[in-house]
Design an enzyme around this catalytic site. Structure first.
Site, PDB file in Angstrom:
ATOM      1  N   ARG A  81       0.859  -1.182   0.000  1.00 12.05           N
ATOM      2  CA  ARG A  81       0.000   0.000   0.000  1.00 12.05           C
ATOM      3  C   ARG A  81       0.899   1.236   0.000  1.00 12.05           C
ATOM      4  O   ARG A  81       1.411   1.661   1.018  1.00 12.05           O
ATOM      5  CB  ARG A  81      -0.904   0.005   1.243  1.00 12.05           C
ATOM      6  CG  ARG A  81      -1.747   1.268   1.388  1.00 12.05           C
ATOM      7  CD  ARG A  81      -2.832   1.372   0.345  1.00 12.05           C
ATOM      8  NE  ARG A  81      -3.821   0.302   0.500  1.00 12.05           N
ATOM      9  CZ  ARG A  81      -4.798   0.072  -0.369  1.00 12.05           C
ATOM     10  NH1 ARG A  81      -4.898   0.828  -1.468  1.00 12.05           N
ATOM     11  NH2 ARG A  81      -5.646  -0.925  -0.178  1.00 12.05           N
ATOM     12  N   GLN A 106      -8.136  -8.587  -8.181  1.00  9.61           N
ATOM     13  CA  GLN A 106      -8.105  -7.167  -8.539  1.00  9.61           C
ATOM     14  C   GLN A 106      -6.668  -6.713  -8.784  1.00  9.61           C
ATOM     15  O   GLN A 106      -5.765  -7.058  -8.040  1.00  9.61           O
ATOM     16  CB  GLN A 106      -8.729  -6.329  -7.420  1.00  9.61           C
ATOM     17  CG  GLN A 106      -8.594  -4.827  -7.638  1.00  9.61           C
ATOM     18  CD  GLN A 106      -9.484  -4.006  -6.751  1.00  9.61           C
ATOM     19  OE1 GLN A 106     -10.692  -4.212  -6.732  1.00  9.61           O
ATOM     20  NE2 GLN A 106      -8.904  -3.069  -6.011  1.00  9.61           N
ATOM     21  N   ARG A 111       1.879  -7.086  -9.203  1.00  8.96           N
ATOM     22  CA  ARG A 111       2.223  -6.398  -7.953  1.00  8.96           C
ATOM     23  C   ARG A 111       2.401  -7.378  -6.788  1.00  8.96           C
ATOM     24  O   ARG A 111       2.859  -6.978  -5.714  1.00  8.96           O
ATOM     25  CB  ARG A 111       1.163  -5.361  -7.594  1.00  8.96           C
ATOM     26  CG  ARG A 111      -0.195  -5.960  -7.253  1.00  8.96           C
ATOM     27  CD  ARG A 111      -1.217  -4.909  -6.908  1.00  8.96           C
ATOM     28  NE  ARG A 111      -2.459  -5.545  -6.432  1.00  8.96           N
ATOM     29  CZ  ARG A 111      -3.272  -5.010  -5.556  1.00  8.96           C
ATOM     30  NH1 ARG A 111      -3.004  -3.832  -5.025  1.00  8.96           N
ATOM     31  NH2 ARG A 111      -4.377  -5.635  -5.195  1.00  8.96           N
ATOM     32  N   HIS A 189       0.536   2.631 -10.330  1.00  6.70           N
ATOM     33  CA  HIS A 189      -0.353   3.146  -9.280  1.00  6.70           C
ATOM     34  C   HIS A 189       0.436   4.037  -8.308  1.00  6.70           C
ATOM     35  O   HIS A 189       0.603   3.721  -7.134  1.00  6.70           O
ATOM     36  CB  HIS A 189      -0.955   1.951  -8.547  1.00  6.70           C
ATOM     37  CG  HIS A 189      -2.185   2.239  -7.755  1.00  6.70           C
ATOM     38  ND1 HIS A 189      -2.294   3.321  -6.893  1.00  6.70           N
ATOM     39  CD2 HIS A 189      -3.374   1.585  -7.686  1.00  6.70           C
ATOM     40  CE1 HIS A 189      -3.485   3.290  -6.325  1.00  6.70           C
ATOM     41  NE2 HIS A 189      -4.168   2.259  -6.791  1.00  6.70           N
ATOM     42  N   ASP A 234     -12.121   9.136  -7.370  1.00  5.05           N
ATOM     43  CA  ASP A 234     -11.689   7.921  -8.069  1.00  5.05           C
ATOM     44  C   ASP A 234     -12.141   8.059  -9.515  1.00  5.05           C
ATOM     45  O   ASP A 234     -13.257   7.684  -9.878  1.00  5.05           O
ATOM     46  CB  ASP A 234     -12.298   6.681  -7.408  1.00  5.05           C
ATOM     47  CG  ASP A 234     -11.668   5.381  -7.915  1.00  5.05           C
ATOM     48  OD1 ASP A 234     -10.840   5.454  -8.850  1.00  5.05           O
ATOM     49  OD2 ASP A 234     -12.008   4.309  -7.386  1.00  5.05           O
ATOM     50  N   GLU A 294      -2.087   8.204 -11.564  1.00  4.65           N
ATOM     51  CA  GLU A 294      -1.633   6.901 -12.040  1.00  4.65           C
ATOM     52  C   GLU A 294      -1.737   6.811 -13.566  1.00  4.65           C
ATOM     53  O   GLU A 294      -2.835   6.814 -14.111  1.00  4.65           O
ATOM     54  CB  GLU A 294      -2.489   5.800 -11.405  1.00  4.65           C
ATOM     55  CG  GLU A 294      -2.734   6.015  -9.908  1.00  4.65           C
ATOM     56  CD  GLU A 294      -3.926   5.214  -9.383  1.00  4.65           C
ATOM     57  OE1 GLU A 294      -4.266   4.175  -9.995  1.00  4.65           O
ATOM     58  OE2 GLU A 294      -4.513   5.619  -8.372  1.00  4.65           O
TER      59      GLU A 294
END
Length: 320
Positions: A81, A106, A111, A189, A234, A294
């Site tokens: 995170r 997701q 990652r 991201h 978002d 991003e």
């Protein structure tokens, strides 16, 4: 495996005559990381888990530019995170059914896979020690059995992270190494560290169409030259004509984010309630000190036929 004609050299000690960037590998297993430091003090740290950049310091090493949660897992137990997670081959929740990525988690598997460190390379000019490039690789053979089962396609990724005195460049090279074509999405991201979200805005998106995920994925056109963050944001900005998006703090440009062969940009801040609801987001009020801008290819799908290659990325300029 991707054929690399100019594979970077192994780690070498800098010559006494011309001190060069220092590159070190520390830790073990999924917690291993590569650290690179320029003679002028700027540095980056990259976990092999996810090839996630977790620190980028500019201004002689005095200014941290990336936000990292205090509860971020940096031991390889879960996706990080903060920093710059690499999203591939699907962005967000995958399509519910009928697509090759539908069985993936997701944001895909890149990652949360352990990458291979391919080595470093520096300027061809031996007297120029102002930059260093680190290359990381992920291939079909390196992902988990669950990921192979969910996405049984042959691919090769090479991710290049280049540190310069005032900038950081991150570029992905995607190659189809199988017999059949495949589709994918890709996103960097990036969590930027800022002083105060209420005094922060994003410029360079005026007139661009975007999907607002906070408003039931409805479509809108950006009418503000400077986008202020006053609540949860978002948004997926699509097919952006200009290459540069700027993060502004207290009326002064703080970062330029320059896209290279990527047409989309996500702007994200979880705000109060969503930040509290994420177990690995810390402190709860950390949303005040971060914003995600991003770059990616996430509006639709990129398709590669056998042997084809896609390359895209970003250059972030610290404007302090």
């Amino acid at each position: 495996m991707v054929d690399r004609a100019n594979r970077p050299s192994a780690l070498n000690a800098p010559s006494a005559a011309a001190p060069g960037p220092q590159v070190d590998i520390t830790g073990s297993g999924a917690g291993s990381k590569v650290t690179a430091t320029l003679p002028s003090g700027e540095s980056i740290e990259v976990l092999l888990y996810g090839a996630t950049v977790i620190s980028w310091k500019s201004n002689g090493g005095k200014t941290e530019n990336l936000w990292l949660s205090e509860k971020a897992a940096v031991d390889g137990s879960k996706a990080v995170r903060g920093g710059i997670p690499v999203v591939f081959p699907v962005f967000g929740p995958p399509p519910k059914s009928g697509h090759p990525t539908s069985s993936l988690p997701q944001h895909g598997f890149a990652r949360s896979s352990r990458w291979e460190f391919l080595g470093k390379s520096t300027s061809e000019d031996a007297l120029d020690s102002s930059s260093v490039k680190l290359d990381f690789g992920l291939y079909t053979s390196g992902i988990s059995e669950d990921a192979k089962k969910a996405w049984p396609l042959d691919f090769g990724l090479v991710y290049s992270v280049t540190l310069s005195k005032d900038s950081l460049q991150t570029v992905i090279n995607v190659r189809n190494e199988g017999e059949q074509s495949f589709e994918f999405q890709f996103l960097l991201h990036t969590y930027f560290k800022i002083k105060d979200i209420t005094k922060t805005s994003v410029k360079g998106l005026l007139g661009v169409e975007y999907i607002d995920k906070v408003l039931n994925a409805s479509s809108h056109q950006e009418s503000n030259s400077a986008i202020a963050i006053t609540g949860e944001v978002d948004r997926v900005y699509k097919s952006i004509p200009q290459d540069t998006t700027t993060i502004v703090e207290a009326d002064s440009p703080r970062f330029d984010v320059v896209r290279d062969n990527l047409s989309d940009t996500v702007v994200w801040n979880p705000w109060i309630e969503k930040a509290k609801g994420m177990g690995d987001f810390s402190p709860d009020d950390g949303y005040k000190n971060m914003i995600c801008v991003e770059v990616g290819a996430v509006n639709g799908w990129q398709k590669l036929e056998k042997g084809e290659v896609f390359e895209g990325g970003q250059t972030i300029k610290s404007l302090l």
